[in-house]
Design a protein around this motif. Structure first.
Motif, PDB file in Angstrom:
ATOM      1  N   LYS A  59      43.713 -72.919   4.816  1.00 27.01           N
ATOM      2  CA  LYS A  59      43.754 -71.551   4.309  1.00 27.01           C
ATOM      3  C   LYS A  59      42.446 -71.127   3.650  1.00 27.01           C
ATOM      4  N   TYR A  60      41.544 -72.071   3.412  1.00 31.97           N
ATOM      5  CA  TYR A  60      40.257 -71.746   2.804  1.00 31.97           C
ATOM      6  C   TYR A  60      39.177 -71.481   3.846  1.00 31.97           C
ATOM      7  N   GLY A  61      39.476 -71.724   5.125  1.00 32.83           N
ATOM      8  CA  GLY A  61      38.476 -71.554   6.163  1.00 32.83           C
ATOM      9  C   GLY A  61      37.356 -72.568   6.011  1.00 32.83           C
ATOM     10  N   ARG A  62      36.169 -72.209   6.468  1.00 33.51           N
ATOM     11  CA  ARG A  62      35.022 -73.103   6.325  1.00 33.51           C
ATOM     12  C   ARG A  62      34.490 -73.031   4.902  1.00 33.51           C
ATOM     13  N   VAL A  63      34.177 -74.172   4.324  1.00 33.43           N
ATOM     14  CA  VAL A  63      33.795 -74.265   2.917  1.00 33.43           C
ATOM     15  C   VAL A  63      32.325 -74.626   2.770  1.00 33.43           C
ATOM     16  N   ALA A  64      31.678 -74.004   1.794  1.00 27.04           N
ATOM     17  CA  ALA A  64      30.303 -74.347   1.440  1.00 27.04           C
ATOM     18  C   ALA A  64      30.203 -74.623  -0.056  1.00 27.04           C
ATOM     19  N   VAL A  65      29.301 -75.521  -0.417  1.00 28.87           N
ATOM     20  CA  VAL A  65      28.974 -75.807  -1.808  1.00 28.87           C
ATOM     21  C   VAL A  65      27.556 -75.323  -2.064  1.00 28.87           C
ATOM     22  N   ILE A  66      27.373 -74.564  -3.135  1.00 30.44           N
ATOM     23  CA  ILE A  66      26.034 -74.179  -3.579  1.00 30.44           C
ATOM     24  C   ILE A  66      25.758 -74.928  -4.872  1.00 30.44           C
ATOM     25  N   GLY A  67      24.781 -75.804  -4.846  1.00 27.19           N
ATOM     26  CA  GLY A  67      24.476 -76.635  -6.007  1.00 27.19           C
ATOM     27  C   GLY A  67      23.179 -76.227  -6.675  1.00 27.19           C
ATOM     28  N   GLY A  68      23.053 -76.614  -7.933  1.00 21.37           N
ATOM     29  CA  GLY A  68      21.851 -76.305  -8.694  1.00 21.37           C
ATOM     30  C   GLY A  68      21.310 -77.529  -9.404  1.00 21.37           C
ATOM     31  N   THR A  69      20.902 -77.341 -10.640  1.00 21.49           N
ATOM     32  CA  THR A  69      20.259 -78.415 -11.401  1.00 21.49           C
ATOM     33  C   THR A  69      21.140 -79.645 -11.514  1.00 21.49           C
ATOM     34  N   SER A  70      22.444 -79.450 -11.699  1.00 16.47           N
ATOM     35  CA  SER A  70      23.347 -80.588 -11.894  1.00 16.47           C
ATOM     36  C   SER A  70      23.513 -81.429 -10.636  1.00 16.47           C
ATOM     37  N   LEU A  71      23.073 -80.911  -9.475  1.00 21.21           N
ATOM     38  CA  LEU A  71      23.162 -81.676  -8.229  1.00 21.21           C
ATOM     39  C   LEU A  71      21.787 -81.934  -7.601  1.00 21.21           C
ATOM     40  N   LEU A  72      20.731 -81.724  -8.364  1.00 17.03           N
ATOM     41  CA  LEU A  72      19.381 -81.890  -7.818  1.00 17.03           C
ATOM     42  C   LEU A  72      19.141 -83.293  -7.280  1.00 17.03           C
ATOM     43  N   GLY A 124      21.833 -75.672 -34.630  1.00 20.78           N
ATOM     44  CA  GLY A 124      20.681 -76.020 -35.453  1.00 20.78           C
ATOM     45  C   GLY A 124      19.581 -76.631 -34.628  1.00 20.78           C
ATOM     46  N   GLY A 125      18.354 -76.467 -35.073  1.00 23.31           N
ATOM     47  CA  GLY A 125      17.229 -77.006 -34.323  1.00 23.31           C
ATOM     48  C   GLY A 125      16.915 -76.147 -33.106  1.00 23.31           C
ATOM     49  N   THR A 126      15.941 -76.604 -32.332  1.00 19.71           N
ATOM     50  CA  THR A 126      15.477 -75.879 -31.158  1.00 19.71           C
ATOM     51  C   THR A 126      15.752 -76.705 -29.910  1.00 19.71           C
ATOM     52  N   LEU A 127      16.308 -76.080 -28.896  1.00 21.11           N
ATOM     53  CA  LEU A 127      16.573 -76.761 -27.629  1.00 21.11           C
ATOM     54  C   LEU A 127      15.262 -77.197 -26.988  1.00 21.11           C
ATOM     55  N   THR A 128      15.225 -78.438 -26.492  1.00 25.44           N
ATOM     56  CA  THR A 128      14.044 -78.923 -25.775  1.00 25.44           C
ATOM     57  C   THR A 128      14.402 -79.192 -24.320  1.00 25.44           C
ATOM     58  N   GLU A 129      13.413 -79.097 -23.446  1.00 22.52           N
ATOM     59  CA  GLU A 129      13.644 -79.376 -22.031  1.00 22.52           C
ATOM     60  C   GLU A 129      14.024 -80.834 -21.828  1.00 22.52           C
ATOM     61  N   GLU A 130      13.453 -81.722 -22.629  1.00 16.59           N
ATOM     62  CA  GLU A 130      13.771 -83.154 -22.514  1.00 16.59           C
ATOM     63  C   GLU A 130      15.237 -83.407 -22.806  1.00 16.59           C
ATOM     64  N   GLU A 131      15.765 -82.742 -23.829  1.00 19.36           N
ATOM     65  CA  GLU A 131      17.181 -82.878 -24.177  1.00 19.36           C
ATOM     66  C   GLU A 131      18.048 -82.382 -23.028  1.00 19.36           C
ATOM     67  N   PHE A 132      17.679 -81.240 -22.467  1.00 22.86           N
ATOM     68  CA  PHE A 132      18.432 -80.667 -21.354  1.00 22.86           C
ATOM     69  C   PHE A 132      18.437 -81.602 -20.148  1.00 22.86           C
ATOM     70  N   ARG A 133      17.280 -82.098 -19.753  1.00 19.78           N
ATOM     71  CA  ARG A 133      17.186 -82.978 -18.577  1.00 19.78           C
ATOM     72  C   ARG A 133      17.963 -84.264 -18.784  1.00 19.78           C
ATOM     73  N   ALA A 134      17.927 -84.806 -19.989  1.00 14.85           N
ATOM     74  CA  ALA A 134      18.649 -86.051 -20.272  1.00 14.85           C
ATOM     75  C   ALA A 134      20.152 -85.862 -20.113  1.00 14.85           C
ATOM     76  N   ASN A 135      20.665 -84.727 -20.587  1.00 19.17           N
ATOM     77  CA  ASN A 135      22.101 -84.469 -20.479  1.00 19.17           C
ATOM     78  C   ASN A 135      22.528 -84.199 -19.039  1.00 19.17           C
ATOM     79  N   VAL A 136      21.651 -83.540 -18.249  1.00 11.44           N
ATOM     80  CA  VAL A 136      21.943 -83.328 -16.830  1.00 11.44           C
ATOM     81  C   VAL A 136      22.151 -84.681 -16.148  1.00 11.44           C
ATOM     82  N   LYS A 137      21.254 -85.617 -16.423  1.00  6.69           N
ATOM     83  CA  LYS A 137      21.351 -86.953 -15.836  1.00  6.69           C
ATOM     84  C   LYS A 137      22.623 -87.657 -16.303  1.00  6.69           C
ATOM     85  N   LEU A 138      22.930 -87.537 -17.567  1.00 12.65           N
ATOM     86  CA  LEU A 138      24.099 -88.193 -18.140  1.00 12.65           C
ATOM     87  C   LEU A 138      25.397 -87.682 -17.515  1.00 12.65           C
TER      88      LEU A 138
END
Length: 248
Positions: free
Chosen positions: A3-16, A215-229
């Motif tokens: 009933k869903y027909g043909r399916v596609a996944v669009i991925g971003g940073t979390s699936l890089l 609190g504090g300032t978001l860093t790119e390193e923090e973001f990338r580490a959590n994506v990997k985790l």
């Protein structure tokens, strides 16, 4: 056909760096909006498709990363339509706009806020009422429930910003009054998919608190580490959802 027909996944940073689609075969799809790199799983009876939104521009090549503000969303949504896709699962890395939802939480939003003008139409056809597909949302929620994913939120509002930069602390204070998670892509994809009569819903992995929220300032390193985790959790969720789409 399901009933869903043909399916596609669009991925971003979390699936890089995900291995989930390694066995898919690469192909280039020509559209009037630009050429698109699409990956096809020929092992399934109904042939799932995958687009990596940050690497979909065939003119630049699959190795070139395209940040949100330069991604050609019209091209890859049109490419999926030309391949007879009926259902799209968006997968996004997002920031949390509320202290209630911490990193590692999966969110299946049921609404979005987006003031960007993204459309295929310059006439009355653009007067659509936008929404995520409730049919697809409910399937996602059911699949996540069956996997036993503990940190799952089954509703909420996705707020889209332009990017590519993260938001200032002042912007976060304002935007937190509008929604629960923040990203740069899914709302526009939902509108374009609706214009081409495809069902679209999104699963969001919270990989960071929005800048200044705790609190504090978001860093790119923090973001990338959590994506990997959180990568394995996202992969498990996507696989469970695909399995649910193709149940007979």
């Amino acid at each position: 056909m399901t009933k869903y027909g043909r399916v596609a996944v669009i991925g971003g940073t979390s699936l890089l760096h995900s291995k989930l689609f390694d066995h898919f075969k690469e192909k280039v799809v020509e559209t009037e909006h630009g050429n698109v790199i699409v990956y096809e799983d020929e092992t399934r009876e109904y042939s799932t498709l995958f687009v990596q939104r940050h690497h979909a521009d065939a003119t630049k090549g699959a190795e070139v990363y395209n940040p949100p503000h330069v991604m050609n969303q019209k091209s890859y949504i049109a490419a999926l339509k030309s391949l007879d896709v009926s259902t799209i699962l968006g997968v996004c890395s997002v920031g949390s706009l509320t202290k209630e939802y911490d990193t590692g939480t999966l969110v299946v939003p049921d609404d979005f806020f987006n003031q960007m003008s993204t459309t295929y139409f310059d006439d009355a056809r653009g007067h659509l009422v936008p929404a995520f597909s409730e049919k697809v949302r409910q399937t996602i929620i059911t699949a996540l429930g069956e996997t036993g994913t503990e940190k799952t939120v089954t509703s909420g509002t996705y707020v889209q910003t332009v990017g590519p930069r993260f938001e200032t602390k002042a912007e976060v204070r304002f935007l937190s009054s509008l929604g629960d998670v923040i990203g740069m892509t899914a709302a526009s994809e939902a509108v374009l998919a609706l214009e081409l009569s495809m069902d679209y819903a999104v699963i969001c992995m919270i990989d960071n608190y929005a800048n200044g929220l705790v609190g504090g300032t978001l860093t790119e390193e923090e973001f990338r580490a959590n994506v990997k985790l959180n990568e394995k959790t996202v992969e498990t969720a996507v696989q469970a959802i695909l399995n649910k789409f193709y149940e007979t």
